[in-house]
Design an enzyme around this catalytic site. Structure first.
Site, PDB file in Angstrom:
ATOM      1  N   LYS A 165      56.589  50.941  97.837  1.00  0.00           N
ATOM      2  CA  LYS A 165      56.451  51.223  96.265  1.00  0.00           C
ATOM      3  C   LYS A 165      58.466  51.338  95.377  1.00  0.00           C
ATOM      4  CE  LYS A 165      56.944  56.408  95.594  1.00  0.00           C
ATOM      5  NZ  LYS A 165      57.679  56.589  94.162  1.00  0.00           N
ATOM      6  N   ASN A 166      58.821  51.943  96.081  1.00  0.00           N
ATOM      7  CA  ASN A 166      60.453  52.424  94.805  1.00  0.00           C
ATOM      8  C   ASN A 166      60.882  51.044  94.868  1.00  0.00           C
ATOM      9  OD1 ASN A 166      59.346  54.403  94.445  1.00  0.00           O
ATOM     10  ND2 ASN A 166      61.188  55.619  95.923  1.00  0.00           N
ATOM     11  N   CYS A 171      61.825  66.665  84.590  1.00  0.00           N
ATOM     12  CA  CYS A 171      61.547  67.233  86.279  1.00  0.00           C
ATOM     13  C   CYS A 171      61.188  67.502  87.345  1.00  0.00           C
ATOM     14  CB  CYS A 171      62.173  65.351  86.539  1.00  0.00           C
ATOM     15  SG  CYS A 171      61.938  65.327  88.164  1.00  0.00           S
ATOM     16  N   ARG A 189      67.277  65.029  85.590  1.00  0.00           N
ATOM     17  CA  ARG A 189      67.101  64.232  86.399  1.00  0.00           C
ATOM     18  C   ARG A 189      67.586  62.421  85.419  1.00  0.00           C
ATOM     19  NH1 ARG A 189      62.430  61.843  89.811  1.00  0.00           N
ATOM     20  NH2 ARG A 189      63.641  60.034  90.053  1.00  0.00           N
ATOM     21  N   ASP A 231      64.967  61.284  99.587  1.00  0.00           N
ATOM     22  CA  ASP A 231      63.447  60.843  99.980  1.00  0.00           C
ATOM     23  C   ASP A 231      62.154  61.491 101.379  1.00  0.00           C
ATOM     24  OD1 ASP A 231      62.842  60.717  97.465  1.00  0.00           O
ATOM     25  OD2 ASP A 231      62.377  58.631  97.840  1.00  0.00           O
ATOM     26  N   ARG A 262      50.160  58.966  94.264  1.00  0.00           N
ATOM     27  CA  ARG A 262      51.744  58.200  93.802  1.00  0.00           C
ATOM     28  C   ARG A 262      52.164  57.732  95.075  1.00  0.00           C
ATOM     29  NH1 ARG A 262      54.969  61.622  90.346  1.00  0.00           N
ATOM     30  NH2 ARG A 262      55.915  59.224  90.073  1.00  0.00           N
TER      31      ARG A 262
END
Ligand code: EPU
Length: 423
Positions: free
Chosen positions: A22-23, A117, A122, A309, A401
């Site tokens: 995804k990233n 966030c 952030r 993560d 997501r």
């Protein structure tokens, strides 16, 4: 609103095919704004965040379509649009990464200023510092950031108090790719997702040197042309399933992965007692005779350090380890919302500033819990898979997501997991 129910204690076995990252995909999608001609992107996961980015790009004049074979076809058709509206951008911070490409290709970029966030403070100061250093006039007003003026090139140091910035590096690299001069990014982020973006841009005709190092040298070119590209595997998804395998001492492998991107995770999982067999594109957890997990300290750091993560998932693992472990968060020092929810399952966790101290326990017991962010929800699901009884994870939109078909993938290796719709 949906919730995910997991019943603990099932034995897992088998293999999980890991999706594209995804990233890595998100900034590459944004790069379509820079490129003339069609792009074909393979291995793009089907996720809410990807849909969101496509929606934003569509509003900016990019045709964005899934092909029958699953590839994503992109082409910037209308190059007059330059403003990404609040209603679309607020759903996903990563959309800020369209600012650099809009500015560089269309002369003007306007993006809603990202809001607060759950991971903590952030800011986007480094993004703006980088864009300014290569020529942008930045104007912040009415909740929007506008970048204008010619892309000149220049030198910028992009590391901050918490290391470099992944999306900030992406924003500056993309703008600099179409700059008039040369850009030197010192303290560039090293994450494989950034590296993948740079390789993609070079395949489109950009001239980026030093890829994978802290110094990126970008010689601006006049135009970029479309190409076909396959996105790298999702190292975070792979690490999540391996952690899960370790929690249940289960013979589970992850396939279609890039083990070189996972060195720190492999190191810490082995330290925690997992027996991992690392192949060329797969990693297998081999059950150990006693299945014991060893308390292991972890500090999250920018790549190649241990990824933030995976912090929540590793905390779930440590909740079952024998002994006391310390998890220190050096990327997002406030990213501990999951600690309290894990405590609801019986985990013994204490916060001390940017650290969590976890005293392992043999048993966790199921309870209703609330996901605070994408990775937190993964950590809660993993804990639920070893807890007695059932665990309902609420706010599962977070998980949609970033984890493609998580229920099906876990069911495929034997987990008892279902999505319950509350209507
Ligand atoms: N930072 C600043 N100023 C900036 C930008 C960042 O001080 O202008 C700080 C942040 O507050 C943080 C640190 O620098 O303390 C690193 O943030 P970074 O900018 O690298 O994060 P990001 O690029 O916004 C990406 C991932 C995150 C991941 C982080 C760190 C995407 C779409 N997001 O965010 O992924 O946690 O890098 O690796 O690539 C997720 O997938 O769940 C996720 C949150």
């Amino acid at each position: 609103m949906d919730r995910i129910r997991v019943r603990g204690g099932r034995e897992l076995r088998g293999s999980v095919t890991i999706s594209g990252s995804k990233n890595a995909a998100l900034p590459i999608l944004a790069a379509s704004l820079l490129v003339d001609g069609p792009i074909v992107l393979k291995n793009v996961p089907r996720l809410k965040d990807i849909d969101n980015m496509c929606r934003i790009l569509t509003s900016l004049g990019v045709r964005c379509e899934r092909q029958p074979d699953g590839a994503l076809a992109l082409e910037a058709i209308d190059k007059t649009k330059y403003s990404a509206p609040y209603d679309l951008v607020r759903t996903m911070r990563a959309s800020f990464v369209v600012l650099g490409p809009l500015w560089a290709r269309r002369g003007l970029g306007r993006v809603s200023y990202p809001g607060g966030c759950v991971l903590g403070h952030r800011p986007v100061d480094l993004h703006l510092k980088g864009l300014r250093a290569i020529g942008a006039s930045i104007d912040v007003r009415d909740g929007y950031v506008t970048a204008s003026g010619p892309v000149e090139g220049g030198t910028v140091y992009l590391a901050g108090n918490y290391g470099s910035t992944v999306l900030g590096t992406a924003n500056v690299v993309m703008a600099a790719a179409l700059g008039k001069g040369v850009t030197y990014i010192e303290g560039a982020a090293l994450e494989p997702e950034v590296t993948d973006l740079c390789h993609f841009l070079n395949a489109c005709g950009a001239q980026i040197d030093g890829i994978g190092s802290h110094l990126l040298v970008i010689e601006g070119v006049e135009t970029l042309r479309g190409c076909e590209w396959s996105v790298i595997p999702d190292r975070i998804e792979a690490a999540t399933y391996l952690t899960c395998a370790g929690m249940l001492n289960a013979p589970v492998s992850v396939d279609a992965v890039e083990p070189r991107h996972m060195i720190a995770v492999i190191d810490r999982l082995r330290a925690a007692g997992l027996d991992l067999e690392v192949g060329r594109s797969s990693i297998t957890n081999v059950p150990t005779p006693d299945g014991k997990l060893v308390a292991t300290d972890v500090t999250t750091l920018p790549y190649p350090g241990f990824p933030t993560d995976i912090q929540a998932q590793f905390m779930a693992l440590m909740a079952r380890a024998s002994g006391v472990s310390v998890i220190t968060e050096k990327v997002y020092p406030e990213r501990f919302m999951h600690a309290n929810e894990l405590a609801r399952l019986g985990a013994r966790i204490r916060r001390e500033g940017p650290s969590a101290i976890i005293e392992g326990t043999e048993t966790l017991s199921g309870a209703p819990v609330m996901a605070s962010d994408l990775r937190a929800s993964a950590g809660l699901i993993l804990a639920g898979l070893v807890a007695e009884g059932h665990t309902d994870v609420r706010r599962v939109y977070h998980i949609d997501r970033g984890y493609e078909r998580i229920e099906q993938k876990l069911q495929g290796i034997g987990a008892d997991i279902e999505r319950i719709s509350d209507g």
